[in-house]
Enzyme design. Structure first.
Site, short mmCIF file in Angstrom:
data_model
loop_
_atom_site.label_atom_id
_atom_site.label_comp_id
_atom_site.label_asym_id
_atom_site.label_seq_id
_atom_site.Cartn_x
_atom_site.Cartn_y
_atom_site.Cartn_z
N LYS A 1 10.74 10.33 11.19
CA LYS A 1 10.00 8.89 11.31
C LYS A 1 11.61 8.12 11.35
O LYS A 1 12.60 8.23 11.02
CB LYS A 1 9.95 8.65 10.18
CG LYS A 1 9.08 9.71 9.83
CD LYS A 1 8.18 9.30 8.49
CE LYS A 1 6.60 10.10 7.65
NZ LYS A 1 5.83 9.84 6.80
N ARG B 1 -8.42 7.39 4.48
CA ARG B 1 -8.29 7.43 5.86
C ARG B 1 -7.79 9.03 6.62
O ARG B 1 -7.46 9.64 5.70
CB ARG B 1 -6.70 7.06 7.20
CG ARG B 1 -6.67 5.59 7.20
CD ARG B 1 -5.74 4.68 7.72
NE ARG B 1 -4.30 5.15 6.87
CZ ARG B 1 -2.92 5.28 7.18
NH1 ARG B 1 -2.83 4.42 8.21
NH2 ARG B 1 -2.16 5.12 6.34
N ARG C 1 0.88 -1.13 -0.18
CA ARG C 1 0.00 0.01 0.36
C ARG C 1 0.94 1.65 0.11
O ARG C 1 1.57 0.76 0.69
CB ARG C 1 -1.10 0.57 0.77
CG ARG C 1 -1.96 0.96 0.62
CD ARG C 1 -2.96 1.22 2.39
NE ARG C 1 -1.89 1.53 3.42
CZ ARG C 1 -2.14 1.76 4.79
NH1 ARG C 1 -3.03 0.71 4.66
NH2 ARG C 1 -1.93 2.60 5.60
N SER D 1 -2.39 -2.83 5.81
CA SER D 1 -3.82 -2.98 6.61
C SER D 1 -5.93 -1.78 5.82
O SER D 1 -5.08 -1.48 4.59
CB SER D 1 -4.06 -3.03 7.97
OG SER D 1 -3.99 -0.93 8.14
N GLU E 1 7.15 0.10 11.06
CA GLU E 1 5.83 0.61 10.29
C GLU E 1 4.76 0.58 11.86
O GLU E 1 4.99 0.52 12.62
CB GLU E 1 5.32 -1.16 9.44
CG GLU E 1 6.06 -1.03 8.56
CD GLU E 1 5.65 -0.67 7.22
OE1 GLU E 1 4.67 0.35 7.36
OE2 GLU E 1 6.38 -0.67 6.59
N GLY E 2 3.64 1.04 11.05
CA GLY E 2 1.97 1.33 12.03
C GLY E 2 2.45 2.84 12.76
O GLY E 2 3.33 3.48 12.74
N GLU F 1 4.77 6.85 3.56
CA GLU F 1 5.39 6.17 2.67
C GLU F 1 4.89 5.09 2.36
O GLU F 1 3.55 4.99 1.56
CB GLU F 1 5.32 5.59 4.23
CG GLU F 1 3.94 4.67 4.75
CD GLU F 1 3.46 4.89 6.46
OE1 GLU F 1 5.01 5.02 6.81
OE2 GLU F 1 2.61 4.75 6.39
N LYS G 1 12.18 3.50 5.90
CA LYS G 1 12.42 4.34 5.71
C LYS G 1 13.20 5.17 5.03
O LYS G 1 13.59 6.12 4.36
CB LYS G 1 11.73 5.81 7.62
CG LYS G 1 10.65 5.15 7.68
CD LYS G 1 9.37 5.62 6.41
CE LYS G 1 8.20 4.71 7.19
NZ LYS G 1 7.87 3.82 7.86
N ASN H 1 4.28 0.85 2.29
CA ASN H 1 3.99 -0.49 3.53
C ASN H 1 4.35 -1.60 2.39
O ASN H 1 3.91 -2.18 1.32
CB ASN H 1 2.86 -0.59 3.55
CG ASN H 1 2.45 1.00 4.12
OD1 ASN H 1 2.31 1.73 5.70
ND2 ASN H 1 1.68 2.43 3.14
#
Length: 514
Positions: free
Chosen positions: A405, A489, A130, A155, A409-410, A148, A339, A150
């Site tokens: 950063k 989102r 993603r 998810s 992840e998350g 970013e 990253k 993923n």
């Protein structure tokens, strides 16, 4: 400020929409397990409760050209990261810069080297990716800039598809009845579940094709194994994908296994192939099988240090990595999502010197559009570019335009603006190199109404668009490459983080506008 909400929405209309959203969400699986603040273990000891996922009452306005730009480059991004994942030398160089200050990255690399020493038995890799973007406004022009990429546990494919269906339903049934009625809204469907499922199915079929034993040989049935976190609240998102995969004809069995139970319920058949065998936790007799050969392992866990609290967890990751099952992702593909990789690709050439672009993007389709999504990202090491970034990060004024950063992840891991200098002071300077410094993207102001835990939150918002993609490849060729579906989102514009599962953001969908 541009609003996605009718200007004269009454209290009665709000209440009606809230009830309509809650009912539709419950009936269609737009749901999550409640957080402890809503239902503690004492209230719900059996884990039987579910609530609607946080969601906007209206789809948020989104520039059509930006949406199309993000969709158009996804297959190029898929292949780009397939190439990066296949370049062990490149990843090794980046890991060597981070290993002394990032135990998690170092731990993943140790597992890779251990498997490499005995020899990998599977040359195919599966990516369910993603790519996340925000709209950047500059001189009255709008473009998408990548936040970013993923490469593990990408998810919300399931809930994003349901959110688009919710808003399309409301646009047909409820919005036209409002005092300021809307007759037509351009809310595209999200085919994220179908896209992700086709990637898993392609890997499963390829595994079966390549590993069929000679006639007369006894074979176990094959399956797909979802590796999950214990106590997963976002389970319905995962279930939507699981059920879609199981719709295949012939049916593909899918099982869920908590990461903490991998060693208990799987084993590797020692030999040239090293098949991964999953044994059902309960005993079964013929004719129903109790053992399955795992064709595809799909990780929805294992992406952060919290998933590796003991040496047994690292042993579990090693056991899966050395087996012949096709991994989504392999450790190399997971590390490609660092990253640091994004930073190396996007660091401006006039700051960082020679560019790495040519090593990976030569021959990719639509290269100019892909590079147009890059935003400025800098290392925090002791290179010339890193020293320049350190000056900005530690300056009380200059830091206001940046986010710091880690290689994670998350949600919930980033440090923003004025908090950056004090954070850097709190950690050893030798650890600064494990972070990257990214220019903040400046989206145009917008408004919407968020329904969270049955309560309304209204005001300014910031939205982040995610585009899904799947890719199956080895070092020689790409066997499957597809992009499609989307996630939007949205969070309040005063929130620094946007993770839905982490409690910051909410589900949304795009209302395309010219």
């Amino acid at each position: 400020m541009v609003s996605s909400v009718p200007s004269s929405l009454s209290a009665q209309e709000r209440a009606h929409l809230v009830q309509a959203v809650k009912d539709w969400a419950a009936a269609n699986g737009l749901a999550i397990r409640p957080p402890p603040s809503i239902a503690s273990q004492d209230v719900d000891p059996a884990g039987a409760l579910a609530i609607h996922a946080p969601v906007t009452l209206f789809p948020s306005r989104f520039p059509r050209k930006c949406y199309n730009q993000a969709q158009s480059v996804q297959e190029s991004y898929n292949e780009l990261y397939a190439r990066i994942s296949s370049d062990e030398e490149f990843l090794s160089g980046l890991v060597s810069e981070l290993a002394d200050v990032d135990d998690f990255v170092a731990g993943l690399w140790k597992v890779h080297e251990k498997v490499k020493a005995e020899g990998y038995t599977q040359d195919l890799s599966l990516g369910l990716f993603r790519s996340d973007y925000m709209v950047h406004e500059h001189d009255s022009d709008l473009h998408v800039k990548q936040v970013e990429f993923n490469t593990i546990a990408s998810s919300f494919g399931g809930l994003s598809a349901q959110t688009a269906l919710l808003h399309r339903y409301l646009a047909e049934t409820e919005y036209p009845l409002l005092q300021q009625g809307w007759k037509e809204l351009d809310v595209p469907k999200s085919e994220s579940v179908e896209v992700l499922a086709r990637g898993i199915e392609a890997a499963f079929r390829e595994y079966v094709r390549a590993s069929n034993a000679p006639e007369g040989t006894v074979q176990r049935p094959r399956c797909v194994l979802f590796i999950t976190q214990t106590g997963e609240r976002n389970i319905f998102d995962q279930r939507h994908l699981e059920y879609q995969v199981e719709k295949s004809d012939p049916r593909i069995p899918v099982f869920r296994l908590p990461f903490a139970e991998v060693l208990e319920h799987t084993r590797v058949v020692e030999g040239a192939k090293r098949e991964l065998i999953y044994t059902l936790p309960w005993s079964r007799e013929w004719p129903q099988p109790s053992e399955y050969e795992v064709a595809v392992v799909y990780y929805r866990a294992g992406y952060g240090p919290g998933d590796y609290p003991t040496e047994e967890a690292w042993q579990a990751r090693y056991q899966i990595e050395r087996a012949s099952a096709i991994k989504c992702p392999t450790i190399l593909t997971q590390l490609a999502g660092m990253k640091k990789v994004q930073q190396v690709l996007a660091t401006p050439e006039d700051v960082g010197g020679s560019s790495i672009h040519g090593r990976f993007i030569t021959g990719l389709p639509d290269v100019s559009s892909l590079m147009g999504t890059f935003t400025n990202i800098y290392p925090m090491d002791t290179s010339p570019a890193g020293l320049e970034a350190r000056k900005k990060a530690t300056d009380a004024v200059l830091c206001q335009d940046y986010v710091l950063k880690p290689q994670r992840e998350g949600g919930g891991n980033n440090i923003y603006r004025s908090a950056i200098p004090d954070f850097l002071k709190s950690i050893p300077e030798t650890h600064w190199g494990s972070y990257i410094l990214m220019e903040l993207i400046t989206p145009p102001p917008a408004e919407n109404i968020i329904l969270r835990n049955g309560q309304l939150e209204e005001g300014g918002i910031i939205s982040e668009l995610g585009i899904y993609g799947t890719c199956l490849w080895n070092k020689e060729k790409v066997l499957h490459n597809e992009g499609g579906g989307y996630l939007l989102r949205t969070k309040g514009d005063k929130s620094e983080e946007g993770g839905v599962a982490a409690g910051f953001g909410c589900m949304d969908s795009v209302r395309l506008v010219d």
